[in-house]
Design an enzyme around this catalytic site. Structure first.
Site, PDB file in Angstrom:
ATOM      1  N   CYS A  53       0.775  -1.279   0.144  1.00  0.00           N
ATOM      2  CA  CYS A  53      -0.071   0.033   0.084  1.00  0.00           C
ATOM      3  C   CYS A  53       0.892   1.083   0.043  1.00  0.00           C
ATOM      4  O   CYS A  53       0.798   2.254  -0.752  1.00  0.00           O
ATOM      5  CB  CYS A  53      -1.169   0.128   1.103  1.00  0.00           C
ATOM      6  SG  CYS A  53      -0.276   0.068   2.703  1.00  0.00           S
ATOM      7  N   HIS A 105      -2.438   0.814   6.859  1.00  0.00           N
ATOM      8  CA  HIS A 105      -2.954   0.749   5.196  1.00  0.00           C
ATOM      9  C   HIS A 105      -3.169   2.210   4.893  1.00  0.00           C
ATOM     10  O   HIS A 105      -3.789   2.937   5.792  1.00  0.00           O
ATOM     11  CB  HIS A 105      -4.328   0.014   5.019  1.00  0.00           C
ATOM     12  CG  HIS A 105      -4.687  -0.190   3.825  1.00  0.00           C
ATOM     13  ND1 HIS A 105      -3.831  -1.143   3.061  1.00  0.00           N
ATOM     14  CD2 HIS A 105      -5.569   0.180   2.837  1.00  0.00           C
ATOM     15  CE1 HIS A 105      -4.186  -1.081   1.484  1.00  0.00           C
ATOM     16  NE2 HIS A 105      -5.334  -0.621   1.611  1.00  0.00           N
ATOM     17  N   HIS A 117      -5.688   1.915  -3.985  1.00  0.00           N
ATOM     18  CA  HIS A 117      -4.756   1.614  -3.047  1.00  0.00           C
ATOM     19  C   HIS A 117      -4.263   0.250  -3.378  1.00  0.00           C
ATOM     20  O   HIS A 117      -4.879  -0.465  -4.213  1.00  0.00           O
ATOM     21  CB  HIS A 117      -5.539   1.305  -1.605  1.00  0.00           C
ATOM     22  CG  HIS A 117      -6.645   0.433  -1.472  1.00  0.00           C
ATOM     23  ND1 HIS A 117      -6.759  -0.745  -0.653  1.00  0.00           N
ATOM     24  CD2 HIS A 117      -7.964   0.661  -2.298  1.00  0.00           C
ATOM     25  CE1 HIS A 117      -7.910  -1.134  -0.978  1.00  0.00           C
ATOM     26  NE2 HIS A 117      -8.633  -0.529  -1.698  1.00  0.00           N
TER      27      HIS A 117
END
Length: 157
Positions: A53, A105, A117
């Protein structure tokens, strides 16, 4: 027909552009996020061969000349805090996907409640309102100044 095509283009790469009437124009920011769409997930990955990510978000912003750390926690200290209600394309959105471990994240907000993402399925588009992400949203950061935002949201044609 124009509306159908515009809707299709919007759903395929949502943020591919800014709206100009019923047509869409590519911008440096949309080009950067779209360039990685579909790349596979790879732990610690930072290239089109695979991204994690924060590797993806760092790669996107590097294309725009903005350096970011290669951790979601590190990126959460960049720029300035922004309220979820005031998100604009290019803002970073952060989540706790590790069950209470804090920020784990990150993605790039692209407007219309969506963000790009890299997750298990690779670089993809998700909605902030999806149950999984809505429950895990932590914060957002604005790493582009207003001048940079204006520059990167300008039609490249």
């Amino acid at each position: 027909m124009k509306k159908l095509f515009a809707g299709f283009a919007l759903s395929m790469s949502l943020f591919c552009s800014i709206s100009v009437g019923s047509a869409f124009a590519e911008t440096p920011l949309s080009s950067a996020v779209n360039a990685g769409l579909g790349a596979p997930y790879k732990y610690a990955g930072t290239t089109l061969k695979g991204f994690d990510c924060s590797g993806y978000t760092a790669w996107v912003f590097n294309k725009l000349g903005v350096a970011l750390p290669h951790t979601s926690k590190g990126q959460a200290h960049e720029g300035v805090w922004v309220d979820k209600e005031n998100l604009r394309p290019g803002d970073l959105v952060f989540f706790d996907t590790s069950g209470g471990a804090g920020i784990s994240h990150v993605g790039v907000f692209v407007g219309d409640g969506k963000f790009y993402h890299s997750a298990d399925q690779g670089v993809t588009i998700s909605k902030l309102s999806e149950s999984y992400y809505a429950k895990r949203y932590v914060t957002a950061r604005r790493v582009l100044s207003d001048d940079q935002y204006d520059q990167f949201m300008t039609d490249t044609k």
